[in-house]
Design an enzyme around this catalytic site. Structure first.
Site, short mmCIF file in Angstrom:
data_model
loop_
_atom_site.label_atom_id
_atom_site.label_comp_id
_atom_site.label_asym_id
_atom_site.label_seq_id
_atom_site.Cartn_x
_atom_site.Cartn_y
_atom_site.Cartn_z
N GLN A 177 -17.09 -3.08 6.02
CA GLN A 177 -17.75 -3.27 4.72
C GLN A 177 -16.80 -3.98 3.77
O GLN A 177 -17.18 -4.34 2.66
CB GLN A 177 -18.13 -1.91 4.12
CG GLN A 177 -19.09 -1.11 4.97
CD GLN A 177 -19.17 0.34 4.49
OE1 GLN A 177 -19.91 0.67 3.59
NE2 GLN A 177 -18.36 1.20 5.09
N ASP A 192 -12.05 -7.99 2.10
CA ASP A 192 -10.71 -8.56 2.27
C ASP A 192 -10.56 -9.07 3.71
O ASP A 192 -11.45 -8.90 4.53
CB ASP A 192 -9.62 -7.51 1.94
CG ASP A 192 -9.63 -6.31 2.90
OD1 ASP A 192 -9.64 -6.52 4.13
OD2 ASP A 192 -9.63 -5.16 2.43
N HIS A 212 -20.56 -7.10 4.49
CA HIS A 212 -20.72 -7.28 3.04
C HIS A 212 -20.11 -8.60 2.55
O HIS A 212 -19.90 -8.77 1.35
CB HIS A 212 -20.09 -6.11 2.28
CG HIS A 212 -20.89 -4.83 2.39
ND1 HIS A 212 -20.42 -3.60 1.98
CD2 HIS A 212 -22.15 -4.60 2.87
CE1 HIS A 212 -21.35 -2.67 2.20
NE2 HIS A 212 -22.39 -3.25 2.75
N THR A 250 -14.49 5.33 4.68
CA THR A 250 -15.69 5.00 3.90
C THR A 250 -16.32 6.29 3.38
O THR A 250 -16.38 7.29 4.08
CB THR A 250 -16.69 4.14 4.72
OG1 THR A 250 -17.86 3.90 3.93
CG2 THR A 250 -17.07 4.78 6.03
N ASN A 304 -10.98 9.91 7.64
CA ASN A 304 -11.09 9.69 6.19
C ASN A 304 -10.15 10.65 5.47
O ASN A 304 -9.80 11.71 5.99
CB ASN A 304 -12.53 9.94 5.74
CG ASN A 304 -12.92 9.10 4.53
OD1 ASN A 304 -12.68 7.90 4.51
ND2 ASN A 304 -13.49 9.72 3.51
N LEU A 305 -9.77 10.25 4.27
CA LEU A 305 -8.88 11.09 3.47
C LEU A 305 -9.48 12.47 3.27
O LEU A 305 -8.78 13.48 3.27
CB LEU A 305 -8.66 10.41 2.12
CG LEU A 305 -7.41 10.73 1.33
CD1 LEU A 305 -6.17 10.55 2.18
CD2 LEU A 305 -7.33 9.82 0.11
P1 OAD Z 1 -15.45 3.95 -1.28
O1 OAD Z 1 -14.50 3.64 -2.38
O2 OAD Z 1 -16.82 4.42 -1.65
O3 OAD Z 1 -14.82 5.06 -0.32
C1 OAD Z 1 -13.51 4.97 0.18
C2 OAD Z 1 -13.23 6.18 1.03
O4 OAD Z 1 -11.95 6.03 1.60
C3 OAD Z 1 -13.24 7.50 0.27
O5 OAD Z 1 -14.01 8.47 0.97
C4 OAD Z 1 -11.75 7.92 0.26
O6 OAD Z 1 -11.57 9.31 0.34
C5 OAD Z 1 -11.24 7.25 1.51
N1 OAD Z 1 -9.80 6.90 1.46
C6 OAD Z 1 -9.04 6.55 0.41
N2 OAD Z 1 -7.78 6.28 0.79
C7 OAD Z 1 -7.74 6.46 2.13
C8 OAD Z 1 -6.71 6.33 3.12
N3 OAD Z 1 -5.47 5.96 2.82
N4 OAD Z 1 -7.06 6.61 4.41
C9 OAD Z 1 -8.31 6.99 4.75
N5 OAD Z 1 -9.30 7.12 3.85
C10 OAD Z 1 -9.03 6.85 2.56
O7 OAD Z 1 -15.51 2.64 -0.36
P2 OAD Z 1 -16.58 2.24 0.76
O8 OAD Z 1 -17.15 3.43 1.42
O9 OAD Z 1 -15.97 1.19 1.59
O10 OAD Z 1 -20.04 -2.70 -1.33
O11 OAD Z 1 -17.69 1.57 -0.13
C11 OAD Z 1 -18.82 1.00 0.51
C12 OAD Z 1 -19.32 -0.17 -0.28
O12 OAD Z 1 -19.54 0.22 -1.65
C13 OAD Z 1 -18.36 -1.32 -0.41
O13 OAD Z 1 -18.36 -2.19 0.70
C14 OAD Z 1 -18.82 -2.02 -1.64
C15 OAD Z 1 -19.02 -0.81 -2.50
O14 OAD Z 1 -19.87 -0.92 -3.56
C16 OAD Z 1 -20.38 -3.81 -1.99
O15 OAD Z 1 -19.71 -4.29 -2.87
C17 OAD Z 1 -21.68 -4.40 -1.53
#
Ligand code: OAD
Length: 234
Positions: A91, A94, A109, A177, A203-204
């Site tokens: 998703q 980068d 995305h 995610t 996931n964290l």
């Molecule tokens: P989120 O910011 O919603 O979620 C990131 C997840 O990564 C969270 O559950 C954190 O706990 C976890 N996390 C943070 N640091 C971490 C680490 N070092 N190791 C493992 N996990 C970690 O991001 P996405 O789920 O990617 O879409 O968001 C999905 C979509 O929403 C994105 O692609 C974007 C956004 O709006 C669009 O822009 C269309």
């Protein structure tokens, strides 16, 4: 664990967090500082294209300052060693999977380092800022370029191919995610409905969809992934 023939890995912002790319929904995340409705919808672009172009130009610039981390590199190693058996659906917009050595990457995305022409539909690799007055390299029109990003309300890319990969996989791993955004958040349910694939969440913290996964590993992707990859290879 060496029995898997088709591995599908879904990644989200958490896998790039340790590289210094802000996630969306954590404290200090991108959506804390910017409203989705202002920068990440077709309506926002129609209302204030300069603001939206600046937002993505800034994020594109930030890619110059970050490097892939141990998690991206571990997945690239898995792809190398299990040649052809591992597909990454990301998703993330980068390019850290690619720079970490990854190969079969589906950017559902879109990609920050690409722009698309609304007039002639051409897609261009793009490392610079992009503004409304920037002319399309193919058709010369302006304003016509937009970020090659899937905004809220738009259809993610490659959904047909993704459905095939999900139907065929015997291992599905979701990494970093939050499980808030569909259709990606629904992939684990799709995988489980279609077969006997094993499912792992890395996931964290437990995501919104954590209960759908058979196995959980909670912590930082950069710390957990190298060990998980070794397990899969042994
Ligand atoms: P989120 O910011 O919603 O979620 C990131 C997840 O990564 C969270 O559950 C954190 O706990 C976890 N996390 C943070 N640091 C971490 C680490 N070092 N190791 C493992 N996990 C970690 O991001 P996405 O789920 O990617 O879409 O968001 C999905 C979509 O929403 C994105 O692609 C974007 C956004 O709006 C669009 O822009 C269309």
């Amino acid at each position: 664990m060496g029995q898997y023939k088709n591995i599908v890995i879904l990644t989200g912002a958490g896998i790039s967090a340790e590289s210094g790319v802000a996630t969306f929904r954590d404290n200090d995340g991108l959506w804390e500082k910017h409203r989705i409705e202002d920068v990440a919808t077709p309506e926002a672009f129609a209302r204030d294209p300069d603001l939206v172009q600046r937002f993505y130009s800034l994020r594109r610039r930030q890619l110059n300052e970050v490097e892939p981390n141990a998690a991206h590199k571990a997945l690239a190693k898995l792809q190398r060693e299990l040649d052809g058996k591992v597909t990454i659906i990301t998703q993330n917009v980068d390019d850290l999977h690619e720079r970490g050595g990854g190969t079969n990457i589906i950017h559902m995305h879109g990609e920050l380092r690409k722009v698309r022409c609304k007039a002639c539909s051409s897609v261009h690799d793009w490392r610079e800022d992009c503004a409304q007055e920037t002319e399309c390299p193919s058709c010369g029109r302006a304003p016509s370029l937009r970020p090659h990003i899937v905004w809220f309300g738009e259809m993610p890319f490659f959904m047909d191919r993704i459905a095939e990969y999900l139907a065929e996989c015997d291992l599905f791993i979701s990494i970093g995610t939050s499980g808030n955004v569909y259709p990606a958040a629904g992939f684990v349910a799709e995988v489980r409905a279609k077969g006997n694939a094993h499912t792992i969440e890395v996931n964290l913290e437990p995501s919104e969809g954590a209960s759908m996964f058979a196995e959980h590993r909670h912590g930082k992707a950069g710390e957990l992934l190298p060990a998980l990859v070794e397990e899969l290879l042994n």
